[in-house]
Scaffold this active site. Sequence first.
Site, mmCIF file in Angstrom:
data_model
loop_
_atom_site.group_PDB
_atom_site.id
_atom_site.type_symbol
_atom_site.label_atom_id
_atom_site.label_comp_id
_atom_site.label_asym_id
_atom_site.label_seq_id
_atom_site.Cartn_x
_atom_site.Cartn_y
_atom_site.Cartn_z
ATOM 1 N N ILE A 496 36.711 -45.055 -6.768
ATOM 2 C CA ILE A 496 38.095 -45.781 -7.345
ATOM 3 C C ILE A 496 38.197 -45.761 -5.678
ATOM 4 O O ILE A 496 39.313 -46.853 -5.504
ATOM 5 C CB ILE A 496 38.959 -45.577 -7.631
ATOM 6 C CG1 ILE A 496 38.862 -43.664 -7.610
ATOM 7 C CG2 ILE A 496 38.377 -46.238 -9.315
ATOM 8 C CD1 ILE A 496 39.899 -43.578 -9.294
ATOM 9 N N GLY A 500 39.196 -38.874 2.727
ATOM 10 C CA GLY A 500 39.589 -37.915 3.616
ATOM 11 C C GLY A 500 38.348 -36.845 3.623
ATOM 12 O O GLY A 500 38.146 -36.712 4.302
ATOM 13 N N GLY A 502 36.284 -37.217 0.550
ATOM 14 C CA GLY A 502 35.138 -37.469 0.178
ATOM 15 C C GLY A 502 35.208 -38.402 -1.270
ATOM 16 O O GLY A 502 36.188 -39.061 -0.227
ATOM 17 N N ASP A 614 50.523 -35.316 6.197
ATOM 18 C CA ASP A 614 49.825 -37.314 6.206
ATOM 19 C C ASP A 614 50.522 -38.130 5.501
ATOM 20 O O ASP A 614 49.535 -38.340 4.274
ATOM 21 C CB ASP A 614 48.315 -36.701 5.355
ATOM 22 C CG ASP A 614 47.468 -37.958 6.237
ATOM 23 O OD1 ASP A 614 47.175 -38.759 6.894
ATOM 24 O OD2 ASP A 614 46.152 -38.090 5.431
#
Length: 834
Positions: A496, A500, A502, A614
């Site tokens: 889905i 960053g 995997g 982030d």
Amino acid sequence: MMGFMKFHKLFIWIVFLLSLSSCYSQFTPADSYSIDCGSPTNTSVGNRVFLSDNLASSYLTTQQNVLVDTSANSIPQSEYSQLYRTARIFSQTSSYSFKINQPGRHWIRLFFYPFSASNYDLKTAKFSVSTRDHSLLSDYSTVNSTVKEYSVNVTDSELEITFTPSGGSFAFLNGLEVVSVPDPLIADEAASVTPPTNFRGLLTQALETVARVNMGGPTVTSRNDSLWRSWVPDRGYLKNPSLASNVSKVDSVRYPKGGATEDDAPRSVYGTAARMASDGDPKSNFNVTWEFPVDRGFRYMIRLHFCDIVSDALNELYFNVYVQESNVLPDFDLSIKVGGLALAYYQDFVTQSLNTDTIKISIGPSNVNNALPNAILNGVEIMKMNNSDGSLSGGDIPASSKHSKSKVGLIVGVVVGLIVAVVLIVVLFFVHKRRKEERLNQSKIWIPLSTNGISQTMGSKYSNGTTISAGSNFNYRCPFAAIQEATNNFDESWVIGIGGFGKVYKGVLSDGTKVAVKRGNPKSQQGLAEFQTEIEMLSQFRHRHLVSLIGYCDEKSEMILIYEYMENGTLKSHLYGSNYPSMSWKQRLEICIGAARGLHYLHTGYSKAVIHRDVKSANILLDENLMAKVADFGLSKTGPEIDQTHVSTAVKGSFGYLDPEYFRRQQLTEKSDVYSFGVVLFEVLCARPVIDPSLPREKVNLAEWAMKWQKSGQLEQIIDVTLKGKIRPDSLRKFGETAEKCLSDFGVDRPSMGDVLWNLEYVLQLQEAVLPNDPDENSTNVIGELSPQIHDFHTGGEENTNTGIGQFEMSSGDDISGVSMSKVFSQLVKSEGR
Ligand SMILES: *[C@@H]1O[C@H](CO)[C@@H](O)[C@H](O)[C@H]1NC(C)=O
Ligand SMILES: *[C@@H]1O[C@H](CO)[C@@H](O)[C@H](O)[C@H]1NC(C)=O
Ligand SMILES: *[C@@H]1O[C@H](CO)[C@@H](O)[C@H](O)[C@H]1NC(C)=O
Ligand SMILES: *[C@@H]1O[C@H](CO)[C@@H](O)[C@H](O)[C@H]1NC(C)=O
Ligand SMILES: *[C@@H]1O[C@H](CO)[C@@H](O)[C@H](O)[C@H]1NC(C)=O
Ligand SMILES: *[C@@H]1O[C@H](CO)[C@@H](O)[C@H](O)[C@H]1NC(C)=O
Ligand SMILES: *[C@@H]1O[C@H](CO)[C@@H](O)[C@H](O)[C@H]1NC(C)=O
């Protein structure tokens, strides 16, 4: 005693690794014939000995021929100069025959240098070359020194190479080589340039090397290649050399376990690359293109070599790779393929039968993840495939190439390589072991958690008490087998998202609970740090607006995190680029408020502030009720201690959201998250990507562009068209001001996350208070009732945040399950009004 045991273990390891790496990197060809044609003596090229076919005449099955030689000074400089001194001339059909000890793929290399000798001008020669199954050259002539390289699958116990002069002419040859190719070098299957089907059947194809190119680097001679191949520089093939720049980092190249090996391409190829000459300009949008002359009417196998020697961190580099016009590697992320930087990787493609005279290969930026525009390519090999007649001949391409090899060089290389490999692996082993121990320690963090609210959350969420039983004995560590089952064995069609760290799979636990399973690439050292950070962070932080961790798995060096499933995906996907229906202003504000709340908790909810690092719309997830939760703590850092004002750290985060101050000074504070959040606010308002290189220059960067309109007081000009006329002017004005403050150049001028939260609540009130379609509400009254409070939040907010927020949270209950603040407000209003 312990010391001895350790040493003993280490020794066994070294022996084991030595045996491993020796069988891995020391390819000894079962068949190896190197012939110097027409030479009276054996000839050394580097340390490879080409036997005189005069002395070792058994290879030549026919004798009607003459020897010629030439004066030394006219010979072109090349690693094969020595072979070019003499040639054998055939005026009739003639053959060389070699005994094949081991069937399989073999190189056939033909060396030509058409010099002029007493009675012969070799430039006038015209001839054909074939094996029993394949025509290699037909009516061939050459004016320059040339090496022709083929690789054919020989299934007989003998390989015969036949030279046939074309009518009235003659054939010649300066050198000849037949050498076994390691089996793994060419696989049977390769991706098709024009999908959907893969090409199968490469094992039986005869191949001719049309180009073998080292991007961004110098010529690599056969001496530097474990299979005696030569690589030429790419400059001559570049369509526009000014768009490419060189990168070189040969020493950093590593070969991943189970992946590309030194036999696929040497370090000197993987260690240099051509990259987009974009100079870090986020607006760069062009392709770097190479064009290779080829013969039409044939299919080609293309091998592209990659090695990320340009990134400082994983998942920084995303790019597209085109062959002809097809995007064969869309949004290619090497980090995901190999799980580390500077790791060698290659991928094969097969074209259709070509109706052009060139193969065009381009690399260009992708616009996913708002990565800085960049793209790299380290090496290219283009192989012509035989046609349905088994033939490779048809038009000849001048191939610029040369060759050689030395036994001593090879041995030294192998030994040095082995020592380096052993040291590296031993170091890695200990690092890994240590990390593992650290990880084991960390797992203890989890145990108290089960009493810390998660069981309730889980219980109420998945009413079935037997679900994942977070309460009793489940300490968050999940068996790998259970995760395999939950994700249908990591079914690719269940992916889905690609984050960053995997891939993220959807999963269903045995009791039907939906989960999101994030699987880190097990080879990634970098990923390990993020994995640990994420577990550490999420084990300390529990909040309604932070995505919850359900479990993790570190079996067999796996790094798997299991989260609650967020039915509605990312905020970003609801804003643009997908088919979700457009959200109302109120929905958007509630999401912003939820996310702000999550971040505010991170910044203040713990003795030391935690900086997310982030913050972006792709890291704000939405549950089935569109409630926002902040996700992805892999980059999080604990914030400054009381006595410091910043954390100094390497710049990480996502392009387009990065705090310019953090970027300039590498100093991290909570205000960096505030900046990023401000960008998210504009993104929510304008529903467009934060960096959109396809737009005119001034519009590319959303933060810059929106600030321009905000400062000129015309923000309404650029809002999402679906919101046009639906936002109250006051609400929009306040929202714009809030975002603007977040984007202040200097952190000190930016509001705290608490202030932002206040302001957004206020923005929502300004919108809601006058909503005409709520028959229960008397808008004037509402405003009247609320205004003193609003005034307080509004003015007091910026000066006096801490106390303000503290009270606010205590009184209204930040963790009231499932109830958004706007509902609390309107209930408050309604009850007061009655
Ligand atoms: C050439 O090399 C072959 C094989 O190594 C050897 O048998 C032969 O003696 C050599 N000839 C000369 C003249 O060195
Ligand atoms: C042969 O080499 C010369 C000089 O290197 C070059 O100009 C010419 O184009 C080459 N010819 C062919 C057919 O490759
Ligand atoms: C050579 O071709 C045969 C089939 O003809 C195949 O079985 C074999 O694997 C091939 N070998 C290599 C090394 O490609
Ligand atoms: C890149 O490297 C190649 C080979 O070393 C060299 O010929 C070329 O001039 C370099 N280009 C640039 C732009 O430095
Ligand atoms: C080739 O190998 C030698 C050592 O074996 C090394 O010194 C040289 O730099 C290498 N050349 C290239 C182009 O990698
Ligand atoms: C790059 O090349 C591909 C294929 O030719 C093309 O579709 C694409 O638009 C090009 N991109 C740019 C930025 O020129
Ligand atoms: C190449 O030749 C083999 C037989 O050696 C044949 O099976 C194969 O189909 C040929 N390849 C193509 C593309 O026609």
